[in-house]
Structures are given as structure tokens and as C-alpha cells.
Enzyme design. Sequence first.
Site, short mmCIF file in Angstrom:
data_model
loop_
_atom_site.label_atom_id
_atom_site.label_comp_id
_atom_site.label_asym_id
_atom_site.label_seq_id
_atom_site.Cartn_x
_atom_site.Cartn_y
_atom_site.Cartn_z
N TYR A 1 0.82 -1.21 0.00
CA TYR A 1 0.00 0.00 0.00
C TYR A 1 0.86 1.26 0.00
O TYR A 1 0.47 2.29 -0.55
CB TYR A 1 -0.88 0.04 1.26
CG TYR A 1 -2.25 -0.56 1.10
CD1 TYR A 1 -2.42 -1.91 0.82
CD2 TYR A 1 -3.40 0.22 1.26
CE1 TYR A 1 -3.67 -2.47 0.70
CE2 TYR A 1 -4.66 -0.34 1.15
CZ TYR A 1 -4.80 -1.67 0.86
OH TYR A 1 -6.05 -2.21 0.75
N LYS B 1 2.59 -15.34 2.41
CA LYS B 1 2.89 -16.06 1.17
C LYS B 1 4.39 -16.34 1.20
O LYS B 1 5.16 -15.90 0.33
CB LYS B 1 2.46 -15.17 -0.03
CG LYS B 1 2.50 -15.84 -1.38
CD LYS B 1 1.42 -16.89 -1.60
CE LYS B 1 1.67 -17.63 -2.90
NZ LYS B 1 0.79 -18.81 -3.06
N ASP C 1 -3.35 -18.05 -0.03
CA ASP C 1 -4.30 -18.71 -0.95
C ASP C 1 -5.09 -19.79 -0.21
O ASP C 1 -6.31 -19.90 -0.33
CB ASP C 1 -3.59 -19.26 -2.20
CG ASP C 1 -2.30 -20.00 -1.90
OD1 ASP C 1 -1.86 -20.03 -0.73
OD2 ASP C 1 -1.71 -20.58 -2.84
N ASP D 1 -6.78 -6.73 3.94
CA ASP D 1 -7.86 -6.02 3.24
C ASP D 1 -8.77 -7.02 2.53
O ASP D 1 -9.99 -7.00 2.67
CB ASP D 1 -7.25 -5.03 2.23
CG ASP D 1 -8.33 -4.28 1.47
OD1 ASP D 1 -9.28 -3.80 2.12
OD2 ASP D 1 -8.24 -4.19 0.23
N ASP E 1 -12.89 -8.55 3.74
CA ASP E 1 -14.11 -8.51 2.92
C ASP E 1 -14.65 -9.92 2.73
O ASP E 1 -15.86 -10.16 2.82
CB ASP E 1 -13.83 -7.90 1.52
CG ASP E 1 -14.03 -6.38 1.51
OD1 ASP E 1 -13.72 -5.74 2.53
OD2 ASP E 1 -14.47 -5.86 0.47
C1 IPM Z 1 -10.52 -0.67 3.83
C2 IPM Z 1 -10.69 0.00 2.50
C3 IPM Z 1 -9.46 0.84 2.22
C4 IPM Z 1 -8.26 -0.09 2.15
C5 IPM Z 1 -9.56 1.71 0.92
C6 IPM Z 1 -10.77 2.59 0.95
C7 IPM Z 1 -8.32 2.50 0.70
O1 IPM Z 1 -10.91 -0.96 1.51
O2 IPM Z 1 -10.41 0.04 4.84
O3 IPM Z 1 -10.55 -1.90 3.89
O4 IPM Z 1 -7.97 -0.67 1.10
O5 IPM Z 1 -7.59 -0.21 3.17
MN MN Z 2 -11.10 -2.98 2.21
#
Ligand code: IPM
Ligand code: MN
Length: 353
Positions: free
Chosen positions: A142, A189, A221, A245, A249
Site C-alpha cells: 500500500y 505467502k 491462498d 484487506d 471482505d
Molecule cells: C478498507 C478499504 C481501504 C483499504 C480503501 C478505501 C483505501 O478498503 O479500509 O478496507 O484498502 O484499506
Molecule cells: Mn477494504
Amino acid sequence: MKLNIAILPGDGIGPEIITQAKSVLNTIAQKFGHDFNYKEALVGAIAIEKTGNPLPDETIKICEETDAILFGAIGDPKYDNNPNAKVRPEDGLLKLRKTLELHTNVRPIKVYNSLLEKSPLKKDRIVGSDFIIYRELTGGIYFGEKKLSADGTVASDHCSYSIEEITKVSTLAFEAAQKRRKKLTLVDKANVLETSRLWRKVVKKMNEKYPDVEVNFLFVDNAAMQLILNPKQFDIILTENLFGDILSDESSVIVGSIGLLASASLGTKNALFEPIHGSFPEGAGKNIANPIGTILSAAMLLEHFNLSKEAALVNEAIQNAIETNKVTPDIFPNSTFGTTDVGKIICEYISKN
Ligand code: IPM
Ligand code: MN
């Protein structure tokens, strides 16, 4: 307790969900006799529109001067679909994390029994899932050097980690594991990446200081697969920025909606609390956004200042709203409860209990 809280609503549904979380904090303040003061500041696409900068200096100043930050959401399709955009709303959040040295992002994943049917995953696989992702937040790919060749045909993003960076987030992860089921899984990884091999070395060495914690290692993975095959195996997941990240999700699918997940970003001087979801621009202004992820983030804020009774009551109020089906359409598509209704129901429960 007196707390000065910076409020950063951001973009899309951000302002709507923040309004509800603020009402919840006010209800708590009133009930328990606390003094919460707020200072609102600009961040993201709205800040670009108004000032040309996704993170104006004024916002940094407000965040540095307050005890904690409550953050809504960030992002606008106008920038997502424009690869040539010079500034992006997301830059505001990334710069804020970096400036405030918020090195550790804590993302709890816990299923609600009344929502087991809402997950596309089989009930018997997910029942009882309860783990926390410790995501490194200010390093890795990042924040490495980004390059695009002069002719625009080659691009690169550099990924680097120092022992110091790994140690900071790992310390908090080990401490959390000690307070829970004492199991820590490092996701990396290491069969390919040098940074991952350094992570393994550091975490193995740190394990000597936390001998009661069982450490195991999983390639990312395989971890992505294990998370949906058998999420119950996890207690603390420790991982680098990008993997964290993605996996958080993915983990929201276990709980049933990404709108239900909260996070705390911790540093040495400051702390920021935000839902894990994005700005859901299609939902903005329609009173359909799920405020629970942000309200849960406010509960994490309370817990951070050792206001445990207060945090527990917010969690109970959320549990009650969920169990009585008073939730937004992301959970029950035919639900007639909007963002404001859910917020109100949660506040009413807090006042009465
Ligand atoms: C998160 C979001 C952020 C990230 C974005 C908005 C930059 O997806 O907080 O998970 O990738 O960290
Ligand atoms: Mn995110």
C-alpha cells in the site's frame, strides 16, 4: 468521561451512517453522564470537491487534537473509473492512517445466530465462528514506491516490511490472543515473498515471549479457502496490509453482510474507528445503508477507553435489533426499516435498558 471525538463522515453513505453512530454515542453519554464533544472534518471525494485535497491540513489538525476519530466511508465512482485521476479520495484515508501512525487494524468477525441463514455459506460450517483479523495498516505494498514508466507501459508497486513494523502489529495480535483462545494464525505467502519470510521469522521469535499462544502459519491462498471451508478454526488472524484487506471482505460473507462489520485502527498516539465497508454510492441518500458497522465501530471506540459497560450495552442493543429483524434491506431485502429507523431502535433500547 470527557472525550473529544473527530467526526469524518466522508463520502456516499458516510454522512448517513455517521449520523446514527453519533446519536448512539450521544444516547450513551446522556445515560452514563459522559461528556462527548465532536468536531467534524472533511475527508475523501467531498474534501477534494471543496478544497482540492482529500485530506486537508485542517482535518489532520483536528484528528491530532482529538482523543479518537469516528470515520464513515470513502470513495466515489468518478475516481474509480478514471485511471488518470491525479488525486483519489482513498489517498485521504491512507495518508491519515500513515500520518497518525495507525499501524494496526482490528476487524472482529462474529456470527449472529439469528443471521445464520443470511450467509450464502452452509449454517453448520459457520455457526460459532468468532475470530479477529489483525491487519497491518501502514506498510507493505500500500505504501511502497509506485512507478509508471514514461511511456505508460510498465507499472510497479514496491512491497517492503521492517522488523519494527511487523513487531508493532504482532505485539497487539499476541496480546489479543492471550486474552482469547490463545491461537494465532499468521497468514502470508512465505513460499514466494521475501517480506512474508521476514514476517514468519519475527512472529516465530516473538512466540518465545508468548509461549501460551499457539502459532500456526497459513499461505494466503489456502487461508482464503479455509476461511469459507472452516472459519471456526480461527481465533486471531495476523496478516499484512493487502492480505488483510482482502480477507476481511471475504470474512464478511460469513456474517451475512459487510454492513455489519466494524474496525479499530490503533496507533501509539491515536485511534480511528470505522466500518470496513465502502461508501456504497448507489445507496447514498436513500436511507437504506446499514448503520450497524459504524455503530459497532463506535462501540469499539467506547471499549478502547475502557467504557466496557457502555460498549456492552451498544452491542446488546444491536443484537436486539438483529434478533427482532429490525434491520436494513442488505440483510432482509424486503425490510421496511431504513438507516434512521435502525439507529433509532438501537438508541431507544439503550435509553430503556
Ligand atoms: C478498507 C478499504 C481501504 C483499504 C480503501 C478505501 C483505501 O478498503 O479500509 O478496507 O484498502 O484499506
Ligand atoms: Mn477494504
